[in-house]
Design an enzyme around this catalytic site. Structure first.
Site, PDB file in Angstrom:
ATOM      1  N   ASP A 171       0.788  -1.238   0.000  1.00 14.53           N
ATOM      2  CA  ASP A 171       0.000   0.000   0.000  1.00 14.53           C
ATOM      3  C   ASP A 171       0.817   1.284   0.000  1.00 14.53           C
ATOM      4  O   ASP A 171       0.262   2.359   0.236  1.00 14.53           O
ATOM      5  CB  ASP A 171      -0.945   0.004   1.196  1.00 14.53           C
ATOM      6  CG  ASP A 171      -0.222  -0.077   2.532  1.00 14.53           C
ATOM      7  OD1 ASP A 171       0.975  -0.404   2.534  1.00 14.53           O
ATOM      8  OD2 ASP A 171      -0.858   0.193   3.559  1.00 14.53           O
ATOM      9  N   GLU A 172       2.112   1.207  -0.262  1.00  9.76           N
ATOM     10  CA  GLU A 172       2.864   2.463  -0.346  1.00  9.76           C
ATOM     11  C   GLU A 172       4.062   2.306  -1.275  1.00  9.76           C
ATOM     12  O   GLU A 172       4.608   1.218  -1.436  1.00  9.76           O
ATOM     13  CB  GLU A 172       3.315   2.930   1.040  1.00  9.76           C
ATOM     14  CG  GLU A 172       4.266   2.005   1.756  1.00  9.76           C
ATOM     15  CD  GLU A 172       4.763   2.610   3.070  1.00  9.76           C
ATOM     16  OE1 GLU A 172       5.064   3.826   3.103  1.00  9.76           O
ATOM     17  OE2 GLU A 172       4.850   1.855   4.051  1.00  9.76           O
TER      18      GLU A 172
END
Length: 421
Positions: free
Chosen positions: A123-124
């Site tokens: 997610d990043e």
């Protein structure tokens, strides 16, 4: 959310972005990613405290909605404590396959903008958009485009920090969560950093923070004014120099497009300690299936299989074996893991956790293929890839080895671990 993320969460920044000259680095961080993906299928839960994680007595929080975070719930917290803090929270199980598919789609958006994408997790990611300016505009404009495309294509939100370095860009994305955009001008880095608490700096854990507090250093600005020699005397040469550089916004690291996985693994903590070898072998099979599927999804194969065995007294041992040929087959991983477990002499010892990992990875296409365990490899390989296709379409639990399915008293099949039908 980590301890450092809890320190700063003012929300989206109002007004137009600041000057982004000399700020080619973006840090994109999905907002409460696991929860956001779950809410795509459960929109009626929007606005309510939602927690994703293990629901058992030893379950751990994997993600929490911002509504749950207001009660002090955060990732890596024991689920039992999360329930005490927020009894009204809705607890949802983890669905790694679902998150992986959304993550892959989000990263496709990133790579459509620049090839310089460094993923940190599902997610990043860091993006270096310096080469995309002529085609797509200034960094702040590209950041707005990223947010719009993620929202439009995937129905979830992200926060983006724009800065001259990776370190500052990551801090900026944390400061503007959720669903925000923050630009830290290249000539405003020191003004941005120095009011922040020292815990904001990478490398400052709880023990280091205690040492700095003992020295009277509570903000980054105070730390920046301390002589380097003093920091190195108190913290060691490497850490002292590292924090001194960060305190002045100096971070020479570049965005690295791809860092190959060194290993792929999975582990499970039992709700109650287990000393039944059959139960443990069944869990090793479940974990081998997960690891094999993740290897094939990553296009990788590995030569070393290891098991992690944690006893009731928290003593942990690992055993590993290097195979003659790399593999991505769950059956090979499982048989090896069972042999390692049996060789550890713990067959009647109560275990709290077991794990399976494959290391020494390389591209699967370069791995030689030979018959293994007296079975035609073509049959096993095709069977496991067929299972991958079914799982991709219907979910990871749609098909599983028969050994992982028990018969309930009413004759219906159910999952062998938790009784799910």
């Amino acid at each position: 959310m980590s301890r450092k993320q809890q320190l700063h969460r003012p929300g989206p920044q109002p007004g137009p972005p600041a000057d982004d000259t000399g700020c080619p680095i973006l840090h994109v961080d999905m907002d409460a990613f696991f929860v956001s993906v779950e809410l795509l299928e459960r929109p009626e839960l929007r606005g309510r405290p939602v927690v994703v994680g293990g629901a058992g007595p030893r379950g751990v929080v994997s993600a929490a909605s911002y509504e749950a975070r207001e009660f002090g719930v955060h990732s890596a917290m024991p689920m039992s404590r999360a329930r005490r803090l927020c009894p009204q929270a809705v607890v949802l199980p983890v669905s790694h396959g679902k998150y992986g598919r959304v993550s892959a789609a989000v990263f496709e958006i990133f790579r459509s903008i620049t090839p310089l994408v460094e993923g940190l997790s599902l997610d990043e990611a860091f993006l270096d958009v310096g080469g995309a300016r002529r085609r797509l505009g200034r960094p702040a404009e590209i950041a707005r485009m990223v947010r719009e495309q993620v929202r439009a294509q995937q129905g979830i939100t992200c926060s983006v920090g724009v800065a001259s370095t990776k370190f500052v860009a990551k801090l900026a994305s944390t400061r503007c969560k959720p669903d925000g955009l923050l630009v830290v001008p290249a000539d405003g880095v020191v003004d941005f950093l120095h009011p922040l608490p020292v815990a904001s700096l990478w490398g400052v854990g709880e023990r280091t923070e205690q040492t700095l507090t003992r020295l009277g250093l509570r903000t980054v600005g105070q730390l920046a004014q301390i002589p380097l020699a003093t920091l190195q005397r108190e913290l060691g040469n490497a850490l002292g120099a590292h924090l001194h550089e960060l305190a002045w916004g100096r971070d020479p690291r570049e965005v690295v497009p791809h860092t190959p996985d060194k290993s792929i693994g999975a582990e499970e903590t039992f709700d109650t300690d287990v000393d039944d070898p059959e139960v443990i072998r069944r869990e090793l099979l479940r974990l081998a299936e997960k690891v094999g599927a993740r290897l094939r999804e990553a296009g990788a194969a590995g030569r070393t299989v290891s098991v992690k065995l944690r006893m009731a007294n928290f003593k942990t041992i690992t055993r590993a074996r290097t195979l003659r040929e790399p593999t991505d087959l769950a059956r090979v991983i499982y048989v090896t893991a069972c042999e390692l477990y049996e060789g550890a002499g713990l067959e009647r010892v109560r275990l709290r956790l077991v794990g399976v990992r494959v290391e020494n990875l390389g591209p699967a296409g370069e791995a030689p293929r030979q018959l293994a365990f007296d079975e035609p490899e073509r049959g096993w390989r095709e069977a496991e890839r067929a299972m991958d296709q079914v799982a991709h379409r219907f979910g990871r639990g749609a098909v599983r080895p028969a050994a992982l399915v028990e018969r309930a008293h009413d004759g219906d099949a159910r999952d062998g671990r938790d009784g799910r039908r």
